[in-house]
Design a protein around this motif. Structure first.
Motif, short mmCIF file in Angstrom:
data_model
loop_
_atom_site.label_atom_id
_atom_site.label_comp_id
_atom_site.label_asym_id
_atom_site.label_seq_id
_atom_site.Cartn_x
_atom_site.Cartn_y
_atom_site.Cartn_z
N SER A 8 4.75 9.84 -4.26
CA SER A 8 3.94 9.71 -5.47
C SER A 8 4.76 10.00 -6.72
O SER A 8 4.60 9.33 -7.74
N CYS B 286 0.53 3.92 1.52
CA CYS B 286 0.71 4.45 2.88
C CYS B 286 1.84 3.72 3.60
O CYS B 286 2.56 4.32 4.40
N GLN C 265 3.68 12.41 1.07
CA GLN C 265 2.92 11.74 0.02
C GLN C 265 3.30 12.23 -1.37
O GLN C 265 3.48 11.43 -2.28
N ARG D 17 -5.95 0.22 -7.51
CA ARG D 17 -6.63 1.17 -6.63
C ARG D 17 -7.83 0.49 -5.99
O ARG D 17 -8.64 -0.11 -6.68
N ARG D 18 -7.89 0.59 -4.67
CA ARG D 18 -9.01 0.03 -3.91
C ARG D 18 -9.53 1.12 -2.98
O ARG D 18 -8.94 1.38 -1.93
N GLY D 19 -10.62 1.74 -3.41
CA GLY D 19 -11.14 2.87 -2.65
C GLY D 19 -10.13 4.00 -2.67
O GLY D 19 -9.66 4.40 -3.72
N LYS D 20 -9.77 4.49 -1.49
CA LYS D 20 -8.81 5.59 -1.44
C LYS D 20 -7.36 5.11 -1.38
O LYS D 20 -6.43 5.90 -1.34
N TRP D 21 -7.16 3.80 -1.37
CA TRP D 21 -5.82 3.24 -1.25
C TRP D 21 -5.29 2.77 -2.60
O TRP D 21 -6.02 2.27 -3.43
N ALA D 22 -3.99 2.92 -2.79
CA ALA D 22 -3.31 2.45 -4.00
C ALA D 22 -2.26 1.43 -3.57
O ALA D 22 -1.47 1.69 -2.66
N CYS E 158 0.85 -1.19 0.00
CA CYS E 158 0.00 0.00 0.00
C CYS E 158 0.90 1.24 0.00
O CYS E 158 1.95 1.27 0.66
N CYS F 298 -1.02 2.14 8.27
CA CYS F 298 -2.03 2.12 7.22
C CYS F 298 -3.30 1.43 7.69
O CYS F 298 -3.25 0.38 8.33
N GLY G 187 -5.58 0.63 5.35
CA GLY G 187 -6.10 -0.01 4.15
C GLY G 187 -6.24 -1.51 4.33
O GLY G 187 -5.59 -2.10 5.17
#
Length: 104
Positions: free
Chosen positions: A46, A32, A42, A62-67, A30, A100, A102
């Motif tokens: 990134s 995070c 971040q 990408r899963r929701g707000k998490w990458a 993740c 995290c 996530g």
């Protein structure tokens, strides 16, 4: 020539080499976890991840707000050889110090 230059350019930074080795060692990670493990903001993480992704090393899920980042598969011979060479380096990779929330 473009693939070669993008690949070499992506590896022309110690932090990116360490991030790539970290992801290769951990598997899917993740963003995070990468941020907290490397103790970077971040936006900086990134930027490094985008360069590695654009160079063909990484895939993102990408899963929701998490990458979640992982090594792209399959890799061509050149990138695979680069990853193999990185594995021989004596890198001090950070421990995963995640806070995290996530879900993997």
């Amino acid at each position: 020539m473009d693939v070669f230059l993008k690949t070499v350019g992506a590896l022309n930074d110690e932090t990116r080499v360490q991030i790539l080795a970290f992801i290769a060692h951990k598997g899917e990670v993740c963003v995070c976890d990468i941020e907290s493990s490397f103790n970077m903001i971040q936006s900086r993480i990134s930027r490094h991840l985008k360069i590695l992704k654009d160079a063909g090393f990484l895939k993102v899920d990408r899963r929701g707000k998490w990458a979640y980042y992982a090594i792209r598969s399959p890799l061509d011979r050149f990138r695979l050889a680069c990853l193999e060479e990185i594995s021989y380096l004596e890198l001090n990779l950070p421990q995963n110090s995640s806070t995290c929330k996530g879900v993997s």
